[in-house]
Design a protein around this motif. Structure first.
Motif, PDB file in Angstrom:
ATOM      1  N   GLN A   1       0.623  -1.410  -0.071  1.00 49.99           N
ATOM      2  CA  GLN A   1       0.318  -0.253  -0.134  1.00 49.99           C
ATOM      3  C   GLN A   1       0.753   0.649   0.042  1.00 49.99           C
ATOM      4  OE1 GLN A   1      -2.843   0.900   3.702  1.00 49.99           O
ATOM      5  NE2 GLN A   1      -4.242   1.507   2.006  1.00 49.99           N
ATOM      6  N   SER A   2       1.657   0.678   0.529  1.00 47.40           N
ATOM      7  CA  SER A   2       3.058   2.039   0.806  1.00 47.40           C
ATOM      8  C   SER A   2       3.582   2.493  -1.306  1.00 47.40           C
ATOM      9  CB  SER A   2       4.270   1.909   1.107  1.00 47.40           C
ATOM     10  OG  SER A   2       3.738   2.383   2.792  1.00 47.40           O
TER      11      SER A   2
ATOM     12  N   THR B   1       0.739   4.077  -2.517  1.00 45.05           N
ATOM     13  CA  THR B   1       0.732   5.746  -2.178  1.00 45.05           C
ATOM     14  C   THR B   1       1.492   6.564  -2.835  1.00 45.05           C
ATOM     15  OG1 THR B   1       0.104   5.281  -0.425  1.00 45.05           O
ATOM     16  CG2 THR B   1       0.417   7.116  -0.907  1.00 45.05           C
TER      17      THR B   1
ATOM     18  N   TYR C   1       9.913   5.218   4.250  1.00 41.65           N
ATOM     19  CA  TYR C   1       9.674   3.385   3.105  1.00 41.65           C
ATOM     20  C   TYR C   1      10.492   4.242   2.069  1.00 41.65           C
ATOM     21  CZ  TYR C   1       5.537   3.346   5.460  1.00 41.65           C
ATOM     22  OH  TYR C   1       4.523   3.120   6.060  1.00 41.65           O
TER      23      TYR C   1
ATOM     24  N   ASN D   1      11.076   1.770   7.753  1.00 40.09           N
ATOM     25  CA  ASN D   1       9.929   1.169   8.163  1.00 40.09           C
ATOM     26  C   ASN D   1       8.917  -0.078   8.665  1.00 40.09           C
ATOM     27  OD1 ASN D   1       9.519   0.480   4.938  1.00 40.09           O
ATOM     28  ND2 ASN D   1       7.043   0.127   5.866  1.00 40.09           N
TER      29      ASN D   1
ATOM     30  N   TYR E   1       5.448  -1.244  11.149  1.00 41.72           N
ATOM     31  CA  TYR E   1       3.906  -1.333  11.030  1.00 41.72           C
ATOM     32  C   TYR E   1       3.834  -0.309  11.852  1.00 41.72           C
ATOM     33  CZ  TYR E   1       4.650  -6.096   8.902  1.00 41.72           C
ATOM     34  OH  TYR E   1       4.740  -7.199   8.534  1.00 41.72           O
ATOM     35  N   SER E   2       3.857   0.187  13.005  1.00 42.12           N
ATOM     36  CA  SER E   2       2.818   1.521  13.141  1.00 42.12           C
ATOM     37  C   SER E   2       3.048   2.662  12.759  1.00 42.12           C
ATOM     38  CB  SER E   2       3.310   1.891  14.863  1.00 42.12           C
ATOM     39  OG  SER E   2       5.084   1.679  14.668  1.00 42.12           O
ATOM     40  N   GLU E   3       4.465   2.920  11.441  1.00 43.45           N
ATOM     41  CA  GLU E   3       4.881   3.918  10.594  1.00 43.45           C
ATOM     42  C   GLU E   3       3.654   4.051   9.952  1.00 43.45           C
ATOM     43  OE1 GLU E   3       9.210   5.133  11.108  1.00 43.45           O
ATOM     44  OE2 GLU E   3       8.831   3.211   9.872  1.00 43.45           O
ATOM     45  N   SER E   4       2.568   5.213   9.220  1.00 50.55           N
ATOM     46  CA  SER E   4       1.181   5.798   8.581  1.00 50.55           C
ATOM     47  C   SER E   4       2.317   5.891   7.247  1.00 50.55           C
ATOM     48  CB  SER E   4       0.522   5.383   9.297  1.00 50.55           C
ATOM     49  OG  SER E   4       0.601   7.002   9.753  1.00 50.55           O
ATOM     50  N   ASP E   5       2.820   7.319   7.695  1.00 53.48           N
ATOM     51  CA  ASP E   5       2.412   8.482   6.421  1.00 53.48           C
ATOM     52  C   ASP E   5       3.447   7.894   5.551  1.00 53.48           C
ATOM     53  OD1 ASP E   5       0.398  10.064   8.352  1.00 53.48           O
ATOM     54  OD2 ASP E   5       1.757  11.146   8.437  1.00 53.48           O
TER      55      ASP E   5
ATOM     56  N   ARG F   1      -1.852   5.138   1.165  1.00 55.99           N
ATOM     57  CA  ARG F   1      -1.694   5.637   2.794  1.00 55.99           C
ATOM     58  C   ARG F   1      -2.066   7.518   2.890  1.00 55.99           C
ATOM     59  NH1 ARG F   1       0.295   0.532   6.199  1.00 55.99           N
ATOM     60  NH2 ARG F   1       0.786   2.144   7.486  1.00 55.99           N
ATOM     61  N   ASP F   2      -1.713   7.538   3.830  1.00 60.01           N
ATOM     62  CA  ASP F   2      -1.469   9.328   4.010  1.00 60.01           C
ATOM     63  C   ASP F   2      -0.128   9.785   3.742  1.00 60.01           C
ATOM     64  OD1 ASP F   2      -4.323   9.046   5.594  1.00 60.01           O
ATOM     65  OD2 ASP F   2      -2.834   9.149   7.179  1.00 60.01           O
TER      66      ASP F   2
END
Length: 299
Positions: free
Chosen positions: A19-20, A23, A51, A56, A58-62, A135-136
């Motif tokens: 997904q990263s 994005t 990323y 990265n 798992y807790s990292e989103s942006d 993702r954000d």
């Protein structure tokens, strides 16, 4: 060593990738759209951060994406000798008519048009909210930065290429993300692919320490943790994560922290009063908390 090898192995795993990647490709495609108002300008879009560097968790989103204006640039000539400085001054062009402010305004307007009013300009970057497929993301608008080491003419010069941008309160920040990624990759290969998983172990350990109130959030940013481990000599990255963590903590306990460099090897890692370095108090707090958590967790 109270943390099990199994837990450290779990912490070493890379975070969500598919997904990263989707994005990044979606937003990069939007930035490179031929209908964008800045489409005729010289610029490059690329990944930076965890990323971009495969560290990265798992807790990292942006997802951090850079769009850098290359047709104009900022210069640092502080390392040139007197003769080269004079030559540079004689060859320097006039003021640019299209620079950071104009570029950022056009990028922001285009991202709002493409992704809606949820797009917001933050202090440093433009936030693009995610959806079911994305993702954000944070889009950092910047201009090319050149740190000159030699200047004999326009065609005979040497410089390190970085990025430069200004925050909303007009603070200028200079960094070298491509050198950071390249140096971390070299370190990873030289440690038989142990460096990046070890970074993820320490980042997850930091997250667990925050949850357990060993350390406050914001004291140990991922960028500085990555740079900290980059300084540790290669022989300390062992075949078990338990031994690697112990080796790295022992080496860092005994080093001179003022001589540690950021992973880009162009900034010091620890200096007070600068926006691209870790301050000494937070480094020492982090080290003390890491050692305490390592020695006591699970007992």
């Amino acid at each position: 060593m109270a943390i099990s090898e199994g837990q450290l192995e779990t912490w070493s795993h890379i975070g969500a990738q598919a997904q990263s990647a989707a994005t990044y490709h979606a937003i990069k495609g939007a930035l490179e759209d031929k209908n964008a108002p800045f489409a005729g300008r010289g610029f490059k879009a690329f990944l930076q951060g965890s990323y971009g560097n495969d560290t990265n968790v798992y807790s990292e989103s942006d997802v951090d994406i850079v769009i850098c204006l290359t047709e104009a640039f900022q210069s640092d000539i502080s390392q040139l000798d007197a003769a080269d400085t004079l030559i540079y001054g004689a060859n320097k062009g006039g003021a640019v008519t299209y620079g950071f402010d104009e570029f950022k305004a056009e990028v922001l307007a285009w991202l709002v048009k493409t992704y809606g009013t949820g797009v917001q300009a933050g202090k440093k970057a433009i936030f693009v909210p995610g959806n079911n497929s994305r993702r954000d993301a944070d889009v950092l608008v910047c201009v090319e930065h050149r740190r000159y080491t030699r200047y004999r003419s326009i065609f005979d010069s040497s410089y390190h290429i970085g990025i430069c941008f200004w925050t909303t309160d007009n603070e200028k920040i200079i960094n070298f993300p491509k050198q950071h990624i390249e140096n971390c990759t070299i370190k990873h290969q030289a440690t038989t692919n142990r460096f990046k998983p070890s970074v993820r172990v320490i980042k997850n350990m930091r997250n667990a320490m925050i949850d357990a109130h060993y350390i406050a959030e914001g004291v140990a940013p991922s960028y500085f943790l990555e740079g900290m481990l980059w300084n540790v000599p290669m022989q300390n990255f062992s075949w078990t994560y338990q031994q690697t963590v112990e080796n790295c903590l022992a080496w860092l306990d005994g080093c001179d922290p003022t001589q540690l460099a950021c992973a880009n090897d162009l900034h010091w890692l620890i200096r007070d009063g600068t926006n691209v370095c870790w301050n000494m108090a937070d480094f020492r707090t982090t080290m003390a908390a890491l050692r305490l958590y390592w020695n006591t967790s699970g007992r």
